[in-house]
Design an enzyme around this catalytic site. Structure first.
Site, PDB file in Angstrom:
ATOM      1  N   GLY A   1      10.776 -30.289 -18.256  1.00  0.00           N
ATOM      2  CA  GLY A   1      10.304 -29.119 -18.059  1.00  0.00           C
ATOM      3  C   GLY A   1      11.069 -28.230 -17.339  1.00  0.00           C
ATOM      4  CG  HIS A   2      10.859 -29.141 -12.923  1.00  0.00           C
ATOM      5  ND1 HIS A   2      10.200 -30.406 -12.899  1.00  0.00           N
ATOM      6  CD2 HIS A   2      10.202 -28.285 -12.397  1.00  0.00           C
ATOM      7  CE1 HIS A   2       9.082 -30.266 -12.247  1.00  0.00           C
ATOM      8  NE2 HIS A   2       9.150 -29.056 -11.757  1.00  0.00           N
TER       9      HIS A   2
ATOM     10  CB  SER B   1       5.330 -33.221 -10.917  1.00  0.00           C
ATOM     11  OG  SER B   1       6.491 -32.438 -11.117  1.00  0.00           O
ATOM     12  NE  ARG B   2      -0.913 -31.861  -8.601  1.00  0.00           N
ATOM     13  CZ  ARG B   2      -0.510 -30.648  -8.141  1.00  0.00           C
ATOM     14  NH1 ARG B   2      -0.089 -29.755  -9.044  1.00  0.00           N
ATOM     15  NH2 ARG B   2      -0.421 -30.124  -7.055  1.00  0.00           N
TER      16      ARG B   2
ATOM     17  CG  LEU C   1      13.427 -31.854 -10.569  1.00  0.00           C
ATOM     18  CD1 LEU C   1      14.972 -31.522 -10.605  1.00  0.00           C
ATOM     19  CD2 LEU C   1      12.788 -30.564 -10.382  1.00  0.00           C
TER      20      LEU C   1
ATOM     21  CE  LYS D   1       2.373 -27.626 -16.168  1.00  0.00           C
ATOM     22  NZ  LYS D   1       1.630 -27.926 -14.922  1.00  0.00           N
TER      23      LYS D   1
ATOM     24  CB  VAL E   1       9.263 -28.814 -21.950  1.00  0.00           C
ATOM     25  CG1 VAL E   1       9.792 -29.996 -22.583  1.00  0.00           C
ATOM     26  CG2 VAL E   1      10.289 -27.675 -21.737  1.00  0.00           C
TER      27      VAL E   1
END
Ligand code: PAF
Length: 285
Positions: A40-41, A190-191, A37, A153, A180
């Protein structure tokens, strides 16, 4: 805000808790994630919490949505950290099922989208969206929320989920929430953690390119070719980055406008390869 948080691994237990909340008159919001996370999450969970509802976040790295040569094995799994982060935004329950809980050995059903899932990312990841839809449908049925939040996104994902819910008459509201961004504009993902330090700096060119195209649009440029070139020229400043695709499409159908570009209702969607790291982003026009 640090509140107690239920961490649930089993479908039956999650259903019991959510039904209890609903019987007490609570509204339930759901944020599906694959963990690792970032802000953004957390913004999605925070947004739901600010509406004074019970918030369930799922953390499940869904094998069905990764192709055979994709990064399923190396996708970050950071459940302990994720739980700590979710506590700070007032999440009420984390649902973190095992693969066996979600997909028992005799599992044999899947959801297939034959339209919007075949364009943009669907062209290069042909099985991705069906795998994503299958898990999202299952998670929605398990959590049974009043509404679910998706980050814009993953624009195509959000629109395809909306379409599934509409096509199949599923009783859930799907909300899209703003992307975000880091302070230099890079969309949180996450990447991003797979980028080397120098690459991370260069990755800001993606948002710079999108912004350049949008500015030209705002000044009246309506040639999609010119707008896409404005984007590609900025990406070309970093030879390590390649444009996998860049398209300006209708926000709902995800298809290029048939005739002259309309004055609104479009979105520019891009996928950029940085070695073996693939980053996606978009901007609505
Ligand atoms: O966006 C994601 O993280 C995933 O595609 C989702 C929606 C959690 C389904 O696995």
């Amino acid at each position: 805000m640090i509140l107690s948080l239920e961490v649930i691994f089993e479908v039956s237990e999650l259903r019991r808790i959510v039904e209890g909340w609903k019987s007490e008159g609570n509204t339930v919001a759901f944020v599906p994630t694959m963990g690792a996370l970032h802000e953004g999450h957390l913004a999605l969970a925070r947004q739901a919490k600010s509406e004074n509802v019970k918030v369930v976040v799922s953390v499940f790295v869904n094998p069905l949505q990764f192709g055979p040569s994709e990064d399923f094995a190396r996708y970050p799994r950071t459940l302990k950290d994720d739980i700590e982060k979710l506590k700070t935004v007032g999440t009420d329950a984390v649902f973190a099922p095992s693969a066996a809980e979600m997909y028992p050995a005799d599992f044999q059903t899947s959801i297939h989208n034959k339209g919007m899932a075949t364009v943009l990312c669907g062209k290069v990841r042909p099985t991705h969206f069906d795998g994503m839809l299958t898990v999202v449908a299952k998670l929605l049925n398990i959590v049974n929320p009043h509404y679910a939040l998706f980050g814009k996104k993953d624009y195509q994902q959000w629109r395809i989920v909306e379409r599934m819910v509409r096509d199949l008459g599923m009783p859930f509201e799907i909300r899209g929430c703003d992307t975000v961004r880091e302070s230099d504009g890079l969309a949180m993902s996450s990447r991003n953690r797979f980028l080397a330090e120098e690459e991370r700096v260069q990755a800001a060119l993606i948002y710079e390119g999108l912004t350049a195209a949008k500015k030209a649009w705002e000044k009246g440029q309506r040639s999609l070719e010119v707008l896409l070139t404005a984007f590609s020229q900025i990406i070309a400043r970093c030879p390590k980055m390649t444009v996998q695709y860049a398209q300006i499409v209708d926000r709902y159908t995800l298809l290029p406008p048939a005739g002259a570009a309309p004055d609104n209702g479009l979105v520019m969607i891009v996928a950029i390869l940085f070695g073996d790291v693939r980053l996606i982003d978009n901007l609505e026009f």
